[in-house]
Design a protein around this motif. Structure first.
Motif, mmCIF file in Angstrom:
data_model
loop_
_atom_site.group_PDB
_atom_site.id
_atom_site.type_symbol
_atom_site.label_atom_id
_atom_site.label_comp_id
_atom_site.label_asym_id
_atom_site.label_seq_id
_atom_site.Cartn_x
_atom_site.Cartn_y
_atom_site.Cartn_z
ATOM 1 N N ASN A 144 0.825 -1.199 0.000
ATOM 2 C CA ASN A 144 0.000 0.000 0.000
ATOM 3 C C ASN A 144 0.864 1.256 0.000
ATOM 4 O O ASN A 144 2.036 1.226 0.383
ATOM 5 N N ASP A 145 0.260 2.364 -0.390
ATOM 6 C CA ASP A 145 0.905 3.670 -0.274
ATOM 7 C C ASP A 145 0.326 4.385 0.943
ATOM 8 O O ASP A 145 -0.890 4.614 1.020
ATOM 9 N N TYR A 146 1.194 4.720 1.908
ATOM 10 C CA TYR A 146 0.779 5.411 3.125
ATOM 11 C C TYR A 146 1.293 6.845 3.083
ATOM 12 O O TYR A 146 2.463 7.078 2.767
ATOM 13 N N ASP A 166 -1.523 14.667 11.804
ATOM 14 C CA ASP A 166 -2.721 14.193 12.501
ATOM 15 C C ASP A 166 -3.527 13.228 11.652
ATOM 16 O O ASP A 166 -4.576 12.742 12.090
ATOM 17 N N SER A 167 -3.073 12.924 10.427
ATOM 18 C CA SER A 167 -3.834 12.036 9.556
ATOM 19 C C SER A 167 -2.910 11.094 8.794
ATOM 20 O O SER A 167 -1.721 11.367 8.596
ATOM 21 N N LEU A 168 -3.493 9.974 8.377
ATOM 22 C CA LEU A 168 -2.800 8.966 7.581
ATOM 23 C C LEU A 168 -3.689 8.604 6.403
ATOM 24 O O LEU A 168 -4.844 8.202 6.593
ATOM 25 N N SER A 169 -3.183 8.753 5.189
ATOM 26 C CA SER A 169 -3.920 8.313 4.009
ATOM 27 C C SER A 169 -3.424 6.931 3.603
ATOM 28 O O SER A 169 -2.246 6.598 3.767
ATOM 29 N N VAL A 170 -4.347 6.117 3.095
ATOM 30 C CA VAL A 170 -4.025 4.753 2.670
ATOM 31 C C VAL A 170 -4.593 4.547 1.275
ATOM 32 O O VAL A 170 -5.805 4.674 1.065
ATOM 33 N N VAL A 180 -2.053 0.026 11.496
ATOM 34 C CA VAL A 180 -3.121 0.324 10.542
ATOM 35 C C VAL A 180 -2.803 -0.403 9.243
ATOM 36 O O VAL A 180 -1.660 -0.371 8.770
ATOM 37 N N SER A 181 -3.808 -1.060 8.672
ATOM 38 C CA SER A 181 -3.594 -1.743 7.397
ATOM 39 C C SER A 181 -4.782 -1.534 6.475
ATOM 40 O O SER A 181 -5.889 -1.213 6.909
#
Length: 224
Positions: free
Chosen positions: A49-51, A56-60, A203-204
């Motif tokens: 995945n691309d993280y 304050d945020s994480l995009s997946v 997180v996954s």
């Protein structure tokens, strides 16, 4: 505006009250998404995945791929027994059976990893793959995905008795806020009201079985 879900019965909030509910509770510790604190573990040499770690945020972003991002918690947070976050999904995997190994794609999963304190001190700095193979580990895995009822506690097809899946949202798009009683869910999942030290969070996103696509994010993660 995100909705709030909690396993104990409580009314759905709206408007200004909802916005206030998403603020950190008194005594809560923020778990920021800093690139230096999180380690990404791929399960394939060629894809993952691309993280996007953005404070304050994480995009997946996941396109027929799977991987997991993990960060340890400081000993000062090992006693945390609740958690909160908000998350959103713009592109979703189809509904799956989360109990089926090799057919359990989900948009997002948030892992809370517990160990008895003695082992927690011995294993400080260990990778997520090593931790999840420890006999003493217990993991609550909160999932957005699958074709199950909200609040269902399911056996993990990978962790056996070491981990349980807790369904928060079925597969689909949207935006929601979560307010989680880790201690109560631990008792439901493992038959014990005494969690060990909360040593880390992962997180996954998982779209490899259905060869589908995920665009999702999680923000304002905190433990208390």
């Amino acid at each position: 505006m995100p909705k709030i879900f909690r396993f104990s019965a409580r009314p759905v909030l709206s408007g200004a009250l909802l916005a206030a509910s998403l603020a950190l509770p008194v005594g809560a510790a923020s778990v920021p998404f800093e690139d230096s604190a999180w380690k990404v573990q791929r399960f394939s040499l060629f894809s993952g995945n691309d993280y996007g770690f953005e404070g304050d945020s994480l995009s997946v972003a996941s396109d027929g791929t799977v991987s997991i991002a993990y960060r340890p918690l400081a000993p000062a947070n090992w006693g945390a027994r609740s958690a909160s976050w908000s998350w959103s999904v713009d592109a979703s995997v189809p509904a799956t059976d989360l109990t089926q190994k090799g057919g359990d794609d989900r948009n997002l999963a948030v892992y809370f990893v517990f160990l008895p304190e003695a082992q927690a001190r011995e294993l400080q700095g260990a990778s997520i793959t090593r931790l999840l193979n420890e006999d003493a580990i217990r993991a609550l895995v909160y999932v957005w995905g699958g074709d199950h009822g909200r609040g269902d506690v399911l056996p993990s097809p990978y962790l056996g008795e070491r981990g349980k899946t807790v369904v928060l949202r079925a597969a689909g798009t949207g935006a929601h806020g979560e307010d989680i009683d880790l201690a109560a869910d631990y008792a439901r999942a493992f038959g014990s009201d005494a969690p060990g030290a909360l040593v880390g969070i992962a997180v996954s996103g998982d779209s490899d079985d259905t060869e589908s696509r995920i665009d999702a994010s999680i923000r304002n993660l905190a433990v208390n």
